[in-house]
Write a protein that holds these residues in place. Sequence first.
Motif, PDB file in Angstrom:
ATOM      1  N   GLU A 156     -18.806   2.783 -42.095  1.00 34.85           N
ATOM      2  CA  GLU A 156     -18.815   4.234 -41.890  1.00 34.85           C
ATOM      3  C   GLU A 156     -17.668   4.662 -40.976  1.00 34.85           C
ATOM      4  O   GLU A 156     -17.013   5.683 -41.217  1.00 34.85           O
ATOM      5  CB  GLU A 156     -20.160   4.679 -41.303  1.00 34.85           C
ATOM      6  N   GLN A 157     -17.398   3.874 -39.946  1.00 36.87           N
ATOM      7  CA  GLN A 157     -16.278   4.198 -39.059  1.00 36.87           C
ATOM      8  C   GLN A 157     -14.947   4.123 -39.807  1.00 36.87           C
ATOM      9  O   GLN A 157     -14.071   4.974 -39.638  1.00 36.87           O
ATOM     10  CB  GLN A 157     -16.250   3.240 -37.870  1.00 36.87           C
ATOM     11  N   ALA A 158     -14.796   3.103 -40.649  1.00 29.84           N
ATOM     12  CA  ALA A 158     -13.553   2.961 -41.414  1.00 29.84           C
ATOM     13  C   ALA A 158     -13.343   4.136 -42.351  1.00 29.84           C
ATOM     14  O   ALA A 158     -12.211   4.600 -42.543  1.00 29.84           O
ATOM     15  CB  ALA A 158     -13.578   1.649 -42.202  1.00 29.84           C
ATOM     16  N   ALA A 159     -14.433   4.631 -42.925  1.00 28.20           N
ATOM     17  CA  ALA A 159     -14.337   5.730 -43.887  1.00 28.20           C
ATOM     18  C   ALA A 159     -14.109   7.077 -43.208  1.00 28.20           C
ATOM     19  O   ALA A 159     -13.398   7.938 -43.737  1.00 28.20           O
ATOM     20  CB  ALA A 159     -15.611   5.785 -44.737  1.00 28.20           C
ATOM     21  N   LYS A 160     -14.698   7.272 -42.030  1.00 31.11           N
ATOM     22  CA  LYS A 160     -14.689   8.600 -41.409  1.00 31.11           C
ATOM     23  C   LYS A 160     -13.658   8.763 -40.288  1.00 31.11           C
ATOM     24  O   LYS A 160     -13.312   9.885 -39.929  1.00 31.11           O
ATOM     25  CB  LYS A 160     -16.084   8.916 -40.863  1.00 31.11           C
ATOM     26  N   ILE A 161     -13.194   7.648 -39.703  1.00 29.05           N
ATOM     27  CA  ILE A 161     -12.248   7.735 -38.576  1.00 29.05           C
ATOM     28  C   ILE A 161     -10.972   6.999 -38.960  1.00 29.05           C
ATOM     29  O   ILE A 161     -10.941   5.768 -39.027  1.00 29.05           O
ATOM     30  CB  ILE A 161     -12.847   7.123 -37.293  1.00 29.05           C
ATOM     31  N   GLY A 162      -9.905   7.747 -39.223  1.00 27.86           N
ATOM     32  CA  GLY A 162      -8.619   7.154 -39.557  1.00 27.86           C
ATOM     33  C   GLY A 162      -7.755   7.004 -38.319  1.00 27.86           C
ATOM     34  O   GLY A 162      -7.796   7.838 -37.412  1.00 27.86           O
ATOM     35  N   PHE A 163      -6.966   5.933 -38.258  1.00 28.05           N
ATOM     36  CA  PHE A 163      -6.143   5.665 -37.072  1.00 28.05           C
ATOM     37  C   PHE A 163      -4.744   5.243 -37.528  1.00 28.05           C
ATOM     38  O   PHE A 163      -4.582   4.267 -38.249  1.00 28.05           O
ATOM     39  CB  PHE A 163      -6.779   4.537 -36.235  1.00 28.05           C
ATOM     40  N   VAL A 164      -3.729   6.002 -37.095  1.00 29.99           N
ATOM     41  CA  VAL A 164      -2.331   5.659 -37.386  1.00 29.99           C
ATOM     42  C   VAL A 164      -1.702   5.149 -36.109  1.00 29.99           C
ATOM     43  O   VAL A 164      -1.633   5.861 -35.106  1.00 29.99           O
ATOM     44  CB  VAL A 164      -1.546   6.882 -37.912  1.00 29.99           C
ATOM     45  N   MET A 165      -1.204   3.900 -36.144  1.00 30.81           N
ATOM     46  CA  MET A 165      -0.663   3.268 -34.950  1.00 30.81           C
ATOM     47  C   MET A 165       0.809   3.612 -34.740  1.00 30.81           C
ATOM     48  O   MET A 165       1.477   4.177 -35.603  1.00 30.81           O
ATOM     49  CB  MET A 165      -0.828   1.754 -35.045  1.00 30.81           C
ATOM     50  N   GLN A 166       1.300   3.233 -33.566  1.00 26.11           N
ATOM     51  CA  GLN A 166       2.671   3.527 -33.181  1.00 26.11           C
ATOM     52  C   GLN A 166       3.675   2.791 -34.057  1.00 26.11           C
ATOM     53  O   GLN A 166       4.672   3.358 -34.491  1.00 26.11           O
ATOM     54  CB  GLN A 166       2.869   3.143 -31.713  1.00 26.11           C
ATOM     55  N   ASN A 167       3.405   1.523 -34.329  1.00 24.90           N
ATOM     56  CA  ASN A 167       4.308   0.701 -35.133  1.00 24.90           C
ATOM     57  C   ASN A 167       3.720   0.530 -36.525  1.00 24.90           C
ATOM     58  O   ASN A 167       2.678  -0.099 -36.686  1.00 24.90           O
ATOM     59  CB  ASN A 167       4.505  -0.669 -34.469  1.00 24.90           C
TER      60      ASN A 167
END
Length: 553
Positions: free
Chosen positions: A79-90
């Motif tokens: 559920e976290q993977a589907a609802k919370i997206g994270f774009v990293m610095q590199n």
Amino acid sequence: MAHFDIENLTFSYPIGGKESLSGVNLSIEKGEYIVLCGKSGSGKTTLLRHFKSVLTPHGKRSGRILFNGKPLETIGQREQAAKIGFVMQNPDDQIVTDKVWHELAFGLESLGCDQKTMRLRVAEMASYFGIQGWFHRDVASLSGGQKQLLNLASIMAMQPEVLILDEPTSQLDPIAASDFLNTVRKINLELGTTIVITEHRLEDIYHAADRVVVMENGKISAEDTPRKVGALLHRQKSEMFAALPTPVRVFYESGAEGECPLTVREGRNWLTETFRDRPLSVTAPDLEPAAAETEQPALRMKEAWFRYEKESPDVLQGVSFEVPAGSLFAVVGGNGAGKSTMLKAVCGICRIYRGSVEVFGKSLKKYKSDALFHNCLAMLPQDPKSLFVKKTVREELEEMCGDAEKRAAVADVCEITALHESHPYDLSGGEQQRAALAKILLTEPRLLLLDEPTKGLDSFFKQKFAGILKKLQAEGITIVMVSHDVEFCAEYADLVSIFFDGQILTTDTPRRFFGQNSFYTTAANRMSRCVFQNAVTAQDVTALYHINREGRA
């Protein structure tokens, strides 16, 4: 109901003991656009990583984080993977497949989506983000900007409710960064996705924020609308004021009254209205003397050609330039143009097959490798982590030099003394840059090559970093810097070149170089060219404003 409720969050890493987060309280409503800013090491990245359990760093933590009213740790990884997206610095830290189309589908495959849904979402994201032209390409062949856009598209294919971005444009050129951030804003406006973004370059996002959150020493020191935060930081004479967009800084430093402009357009309108129908006594700052050739340059590259593979296109196509001894020579240009390859060719990592490279009048071929990198040449790579091999910063410095007094002096100059017992990988991006710089300075180079040295540095330390570079210049060290940070280059470089189509096209002084460009220039120049000429820094615009206002008084 808020998307995130953070209640009294405190956190410290295992090594160091100092609290990275201290009593943080923050509520993020659905559909909000939140800009998180602060100095390097203020806790921004640490806070963002607590928004997703799989990214939460190891250490001692207290307090609560609620997502949609539930404790985050009780929400499953799927559920976290589907609802919370994270774009990293590199972007390279996040890409996991070898083909663009597979990267777009990877997250959906992991969620167990059926093939029909997967095909539809991949096609939709490829169309929305303009990826069709490189849909079947190898990921390794993409530029930094394309990789970051692919990361964003791959995450958006999973249709997250929240999108978290940790300095996503740190490795992008100014035009690619602006396009990327405009896309993020479009996602917020059109899809209603909640955005939480941290950036050191605030020009393109500050005005778009619903709220700006300022962090200092692991705590939230300010939280309000962009205009109110700007006014507060100015009143408090905060060090973070230097990080604000150029229009905001020029407005307050000019002593103007009324509503503060937030964008280049608003700043241009303000200047136009201020000086409408009024003669100007001074219209431009003094130009530096034109760039001149030098008899004995520290670095000379002549007709250099290089390609990575026998059948691949040439990356360097007859590069020729000279760097005067003791100067700060900056090279700007788009992602994938070949700037980093040029630096690698200078230090022999990439061996040119035609042309020549001379360091202090001596051909590169005549240097033995140990002689070249001791008391002669050193390079700070784009990814400072590639230099770290020890468990603490202190051990990294000891590896380079046995002289404790010399190590202490360099650590003091780079302001990393307090980080000695920290693991290099636990440092913020800016702190890693400083630690890596200290490590290579211990080789006592006379020619220093810097690849994106201001990446991850806050505006406050950029000023100190510029002071370090000027001090090195005073000691006779020549500096060649590849950078996307046009504001830094405009203010501190002696000479600026643009790299395009495999070669350096032109070299000139900062005011002459940036003053004639339309897009590859500073916010100060774009904002003020309607009134002033060749003003390329905020200080230029402020000085001209004062001169002309006082001249009328």
